[in-house]
Scaffold this active site. Sequence first.
Site, PDB file in Angstrom:
ATOM      1  N   ARG A  78      31.823 -15.248 -28.593  1.00 47.21           N
ATOM      2  CA  ARG A  78      31.539 -14.580 -29.871  1.00 47.21           C
ATOM      3  C   ARG A  78      32.810 -13.903 -30.371  1.00 47.21           C
ATOM      4  NH1 ARG A  78      26.813 -10.472 -29.083  1.00 47.21           N
ATOM      5  NH2 ARG A  78      25.494 -12.315 -29.044  1.00 47.21           N
ATOM      6  N   ARG A  99      30.147  -2.861 -30.768  1.00 51.49           N
ATOM      7  CA  ARG A  99      30.251  -4.298 -31.082  1.00 51.49           C
ATOM      8  C   ARG A  99      30.862  -4.520 -32.470  1.00 51.49           C
ATOM      9  NH1 ARG A  99      26.277  -7.273 -28.166  1.00 51.49           N
ATOM     10  NH2 ARG A  99      26.051  -6.360 -26.098  1.00 51.49           N
ATOM     11  N   LYS A 143      24.986  -1.428 -25.006  1.00 51.38           N
ATOM     12  CA  LYS A 143      25.621  -1.873 -26.253  1.00 51.38           C
ATOM     13  C   LYS A 143      25.488  -0.815 -27.339  1.00 51.38           C
ATOM     14  CE  LYS A 143      23.019  -5.595 -26.626  1.00 51.38           C
ATOM     15  NZ  LYS A 143      22.092  -6.689 -27.023  1.00 51.38           N
ATOM     16  N   LYS A 189      26.031  -0.364 -31.750  1.00 47.10           N
ATOM     17  CA  LYS A 189      26.243  -1.141 -32.975  1.00 47.10           C
ATOM     18  C   LYS A 189      26.395  -0.244 -34.193  1.00 47.10           C
ATOM     19  CE  LYS A 189      23.792  -5.096 -31.164  1.00 47.10           C
ATOM     20  NZ  LYS A 189      22.632  -5.995 -31.296  1.00 47.10           N
ATOM     21  N   CYS A 227      16.809 -16.364 -34.820  1.00 44.13           N
ATOM     22  CA  CYS A 227      17.822 -16.179 -33.771  1.00 44.13           C
ATOM     23  C   CYS A 227      18.105 -17.523 -33.117  1.00 44.13           C
ATOM     24  CB  CYS A 227      17.355 -15.161 -32.742  1.00 44.13           C
ATOM     25  SG  CYS A 227      16.086 -15.827 -31.650  1.00 44.13           S
ATOM     26  N   CYS A 282      19.910 -19.608 -25.190  1.00 44.50           N
ATOM     27  CA  CYS A 282      19.643 -18.211 -24.831  1.00 44.50           C
ATOM     28  C   CYS A 282      18.770 -18.114 -23.584  1.00 44.50           C
ATOM     29  CB  CYS A 282      18.950 -17.484 -25.987  1.00 44.50           C
ATOM     30  SG  CYS A 282      18.634 -15.773 -25.529  1.00 44.50           S
ATOM     31  N   CYS A 316      12.180 -14.057 -28.574  1.00 44.77           N
ATOM     32  CA  CYS A 316      11.734 -13.031 -27.631  1.00 44.77           C
ATOM     33  C   CYS A 316      11.790 -11.674 -28.337  1.00 44.77           C
ATOM     34  CB  CYS A 316      12.601 -13.049 -26.361  1.00 44.77           C
ATOM     35  SG  CYS A 316      14.116 -12.086 -26.495  1.00 44.77           S
ATOM     36  N   CYS A 346      16.957 -10.210 -32.160  1.00 43.03           N
ATOM     37  CA  CYS A 346      18.298 -10.562 -32.647  1.00 43.03           C
ATOM     38  C   CYS A 346      18.343 -10.966 -34.114  1.00 43.03           C
ATOM     39  CB  CYS A 346      18.892 -11.661 -31.774  1.00 43.03           C
ATOM     40  SG  CYS A 346      19.099 -11.135 -30.060  1.00 43.03           S
TER      41      CYS A 346
HETATM   42 FE1  SRM Z   1      21.160 -10.318 -29.616  1.00 43.78          FE
HETATM   43  C1  SRM Z   1      20.906 -10.419 -26.251  1.00 43.78           C
HETATM   44  C2  SRM Z   1      22.095 -13.533 -29.699  1.00 43.78           C
HETATM   45  C3  SRM Z   1      22.110  -9.916 -32.833  1.00 43.78           C
HETATM   46  C4  SRM Z   1      19.340  -7.422 -29.758  1.00 43.78           C
HETATM   47  N1  SRM Z   1      21.508 -11.722 -28.193  1.00 43.78           N
HETATM   48  C5  SRM Z   1      21.390 -11.547 -26.850  1.00 43.78           C
HETATM   49  C6  SRM Z   1      21.933 -12.768 -26.092  1.00 43.78           C
HETATM   50  C7  SRM Z   1      23.380 -12.529 -25.809  1.00 43.78           C
HETATM   51  C8  SRM Z   1      21.144 -13.167 -24.829  1.00 43.78           C
HETATM   52  C9  SRM Z   1      21.643 -12.602 -23.512  1.00 43.78           C
HETATM   53  O1  SRM Z   1      21.706 -11.376 -23.353  1.00 43.78           O
HETATM   54  O2  SRM Z   1      21.935 -13.411 -22.626  1.00 43.78           O
HETATM   55  C10 SRM Z   1      21.747 -13.855 -27.201  1.00 43.78           C
HETATM   56  C11 SRM Z   1      22.658 -15.065 -27.112  1.00 43.78           C
HETATM   57  C12 SRM Z   1      21.959 -16.295 -27.633  1.00 43.78           C
HETATM   58  C13 SRM Z   1      22.853 -17.469 -27.815  1.00 43.78           C
HETATM   59  O3  SRM Z   1      22.662 -18.481 -27.109  1.00 43.78           O
HETATM   60  O4  SRM Z   1      23.737 -17.435 -28.669  1.00 43.78           O
HETATM   61  C14 SRM Z   1      21.811 -13.013 -28.448  1.00 43.78           C
HETATM   62  N2  SRM Z   1      22.062 -11.484 -30.957  1.00 43.78           N
HETATM   63  C15 SRM Z   1      22.278 -12.808 -30.841  1.00 43.78           C
HETATM   64  C16 SRM Z   1      22.721 -13.418 -32.152  1.00 43.78           C
HETATM   65  C17 SRM Z   1      23.706 -14.575 -31.987  1.00 43.78           C
HETATM   66  C18 SRM Z   1      21.471 -13.848 -32.948  1.00 43.78           C
HETATM   67  C19 SRM Z   1      21.688 -14.754 -34.118  1.00 43.78           C
HETATM   68  O5  SRM Z   1      20.911 -15.712 -34.194  1.00 43.78           O
HETATM   69  O6  SRM Z   1      22.565 -14.528 -34.947  1.00 43.78           O
HETATM   70  C20 SRM Z   1      23.292 -12.159 -32.832  1.00 43.78           C
HETATM   71  C21 SRM Z   1      24.746 -11.938 -32.491  1.00 43.78           C
HETATM   72  C22 SRM Z   1      25.276 -10.748 -33.202  1.00 43.78           C
HETATM   73  C23 SRM Z   1      26.751 -10.542 -33.044  1.00 43.78           C
HETATM   74  O7  SRM Z   1      27.517 -11.273 -33.663  1.00 43.78           O
HETATM   75  O8  SRM Z   1      27.141  -9.598 -32.352  1.00 43.78           O
HETATM   76  C24 SRM Z   1      22.449 -11.079 -32.176  1.00 43.78           C
HETATM   77  N3  SRM Z   1      20.856  -8.878 -31.021  1.00 43.78           N
HETATM   78  C25 SRM Z   1      21.230  -8.963 -32.326  1.00 43.78           C
HETATM   79  C26 SRM Z   1      20.556  -7.969 -33.103  1.00 43.78           C
HETATM   80  C27 SRM Z   1      20.652  -7.765 -34.611  1.00 43.78           C
HETATM   81  C28 SRM Z   1      21.734  -6.807 -34.965  1.00 43.78           C
HETATM   82  O9  SRM Z   1      22.454  -6.314 -34.109  1.00 43.78           O
HETATM   83  O10 SRM Z   1      21.862  -6.532 -36.161  1.00 43.78           O
HETATM   84  C29 SRM Z   1      19.744  -7.264 -32.221  1.00 43.78           C
HETATM   85  C30 SRM Z   1      18.743  -6.139 -32.597  1.00 43.78           C
HETATM   86  C31 SRM Z   1      19.399  -4.851 -32.898  1.00 43.78           C
HETATM   87  C32 SRM Z   1      19.617  -4.049 -31.644  1.00 43.78           C
HETATM   88  O11 SRM Z   1      20.579  -4.296 -30.930  1.00 43.78           O
HETATM   89  O12 SRM Z   1      18.783  -3.189 -31.372  1.00 43.78           O
HETATM   90  C33 SRM Z   1      19.953  -7.838 -30.915  1.00 43.78           C
HETATM   91  N4  SRM Z   1      20.312  -9.100 -28.235  1.00 43.78           N
HETATM   92  C34 SRM Z   1      19.563  -7.998 -28.508  1.00 43.78           C
HETATM   93  C35 SRM Z   1      19.024  -7.481 -27.277  1.00 43.78           C
HETATM   94  C36 SRM Z   1      18.098  -6.244 -27.128  1.00 43.78           C
HETATM   95  C37 SRM Z   1      18.873  -4.991 -27.028  1.00 43.78           C
HETATM   96  C38 SRM Z   1      18.002  -3.810 -26.707  1.00 43.78           C
HETATM   97  O13 SRM Z   1      18.339  -2.705 -27.085  1.00 43.78           O
HETATM   98  O14 SRM Z   1      16.981  -3.966 -26.051  1.00 43.78           O
HETATM   99  C39 SRM Z   1      19.462  -8.356 -26.243  1.00 43.78           C
HETATM  100  C40 SRM Z   1      19.155  -8.252 -24.741  1.00 43.78           C
HETATM  101  C41 SRM Z   1      19.881  -7.150 -24.066  1.00 43.78           C
HETATM  102  O15 SRM Z   1      20.795  -6.539 -24.591  1.00 43.78           O
HETATM  103  O16 SRM Z   1      19.485  -6.869 -22.935  1.00 43.78           O
HETATM  104  C42 SRM Z   1      20.261  -9.361 -26.889  1.00 43.78           C
HETATM  105 FE1  SF4 Z   2      17.675 -14.812 -27.312  1.00 43.31          FE
HETATM  106 FE2  SF4 Z   2      15.667 -13.171 -27.728  1.00 43.31          FE
HETATM  107 FE3  SF4 Z   2      17.969 -12.746 -28.963  1.00 43.31          FE
HETATM  108 FE4  SF4 Z   2      16.480 -14.750 -29.694  1.00 43.31          FE
HETATM  109  S1  SF4 Z   2      15.893 -12.602 -29.827  1.00 43.31           S
HETATM  110  S2  SF4 Z   2      18.705 -14.864 -29.290  1.00 43.31           S
HETATM  111  S3  SF4 Z   2      15.556 -15.400 -27.800  1.00 43.31           S
HETATM  112  S4  SF4 Z   2      17.650 -12.627 -26.788  1.00 43.31           S
END
Ligand code: SRM
Ligand code: SF4
Length: 551
Positions: free
Chosen positions: A72, A141, A204, A206, A425, A431, A470, A474
Amino acid sequence: MSALSPVELIKTASRHLRGSIVDSLHNPVTGALADDDTQLIKFHGSYQQDDRDQREERRLAKLEPAYSFMIRTRTPGGVCTPAQWLALDQIAQTYGNGSLRLTTRQAFQFHGVIKRELKTTIAAINRTLMDTIAACGDVNRNVMASANPIESRAHRLAYEWAVKLSEHLLPKTRAYAEIWLDGELVAGGEEHEPIYGATYLPRKFKAAIAVPPINDVDVYAHDLGFIALIEDGGLVGFNVSVGGGLGATHGDASTYPRRGSVIGSIAPAQLLQIAEAVVTTQRDWGNRSNRKQSRLKYTIDRVGLDVFKREVESRSGVTLAPARAVSFTQSGDRFGWIVGHDGRWHLNLRIEAGRIADVGEQRWASALRAIAAVHKGDFRITPNQNLIVANVAHGDRAQIDALLAAHGVAAGADATPLRQRALACVALPTCPLAMAEAERYLSELLTKIEILLGNHALSAEPLSLRITGCPNGCARPYLAEIGLIGKAPGRYNLHLGGDLIGERLNALAHENIDETQILNVLDVLFAQFVAERIANEPFGDFVRRVHKELS
Ligand code: SRM
Ligand code: SF4
C-alpha cells in the site's frame, strides 16, 4: 496491569521495526515471512496474504498456501503525477497481479507480489518518489484530504495540510531505508522516535481533512478529523473531531463503530500541535493489552471526552475555541467534467470498487495509461475509490474523452446514483479476514437492486450502499443508508438508516441474511418509501423515521 498483547512484545523487541525482516526475505524455503515479521512488515506498508481461492486445493496437495504480499502506498490526499501513474502501472504489470487498486483512504494497493520480488517492488515504488512507510501498522496512516475539485482553492489548502500532517507524524526509524533501499545501517538499530517512542501506537491511527460542504472523506470515521472553516474562500481554522472509528467484531458488544466527537476549533497554524497531542495521548493512554479495545475511540469512551480534551489542551498548549457551525451537503463524488475556480477542468471518473484493470471491453488500465502519457495536470484518488484527472486545460478535454471512449470506458455520469455512490472493500480472494465477497460481488448485486429500484420508479434516487466482507468496515459501511456486512459466504448483516452526508451511523436491521432475503427486504422498503416518504426525504431518513427501532 494486564499483560501486554503479543504484538506489543514484537514491537518492543523489533529494534524500531527491523525484527528479522531481512533474514525472512532471504529465506528461500518458504514464500512467507517469520511470524513476528508479518506484524512488523505492516509498518513498512505491506501485508502478507495468501490466495484464498487456492487455499483448499493447496492444503489437499500438501503445499504451503500461495503466499504473496499486498503493498500500500502513502499518498496524502491521494495526489500523484502522470509520471508516477505510469511507473506504478508498470510496477503492477511487472511485479503485481496486473491491476492497481484505489483504496477508500486515497492510496494505491498492489496485490500478488511474491516475497522474492518484495524488496525490488518497494524500491521501485520509492523511485517514483512515493513511499509505503506507515501505510499500515500501529502509526498514523495515509492522511486523507477532500478531493472536491470545485473548491479548488480550499482543496489545495487541505491537501497541503494533509502532506504536512503526514510528514510530521511519520516514523523516524531508518529501518525502512535500510531494509528496502539499501540505506546505511544504523548501529544496533537504536534511534529516537520523538512522537511514537520505541513501541509506536497501541493500534492504527487515522486522520482526515474535510472541506465543507463536501464530506467525501467521511471525517467522523477517523481517529482525528479536521473540518476546514472557510471564510471568503480563505481558510480561517478547523473544527477538531476525535475518536471516530468503524471496526467491530460480530457478536462482541464491547466493540462498536463510533462517530467522531467534535471537541472545539483551532487556528490553521495549531493543526500539527493538536495532532501531535492527540497522538501522544493515545500513545500513553491507549490499551496495549487487548487490541480489540485499543483504538482511540475506546480510550476516549474509557476516560471520558472532557478528560481527553483537557489532556490534549495541556500537551499542546492550545486552548480549543468553541466549535464553529459547519454544514455538509454530500459525501459522494460528482462525476464528469467540473471546472475549478481558476478555470482548470477536472474529470471525475467512477472506478467500480477502485479496481484499475482491463476487463473485457472495459479497459480502464489501458485507458488511464494512455491518458497519463498525455496528461499535463495530476491525478487524485478520491476517498470513494474513484479517480480525478485533475488540472486539465479546456482545450485538452476532448483528447481525454476520446481516449476513454477508445478503451470502452466512461466517466460514469450516466450510471444510476446507487452505482455512483456504491463502495465495496477488497475482501476475497486476498483479504484474510473476509467472511463473504464484496468487491467481486458488487456489480452483480447492484444490477439486481437497480431492477428493484426501476420497478418502483426510484432509479434516479440518490442512495448509498456500501458492502464489506467482514465487520472491520473498510468501505465504511456503517455510514451508508444501506450497509451490507459479511457474516459468512453469501450471507450478510443488513444495516439501514445512515445518511447521505456521513454524519449518522446506521443500525443493524437484519442479521445473517442471504441475497434473496436482502432483495425482499429492500423491495418492501422501496414500496413503503414511495408510498410514505415526506417531500424529498432521503431513503435513510425515511427508514429511520418509520422504523423507530433503528434509531
Ligand atoms: Fe481496512 C484490515 C483493506 C480502509 C478498518 N483492511 C484490513 C486488511 C489489511 C486485512 C488485514 O488486516 O489483513 C485489508 C486488506 C485487504 C486486501 O486484500 O487488500 C484491508 N482497508 C482496506 C482497504 C484496501 C479497503 C478498500 O477496499 O479500499 C482500505 C485501505 C485504506 C488505506 O489506503 O489505508 C481500508 N479499513 C479501512 C477503513 C476505512 C477508512 O479508514 O476510512 C476502515 C474503517 C475505519 C477504521 O479504521 O475504523 C478499516 N481494516 C479495518 C480494520 C478494523 C480496525 C478496527 O479498529 O477494528 C481492520 C482489521 C484490523 O485492523 O485488525 C482492517
Ligand atoms: Fe477485509 Fe473485512 Fe476490510 Fe473487507 S472489511 S477488506 S473483508 S478486513
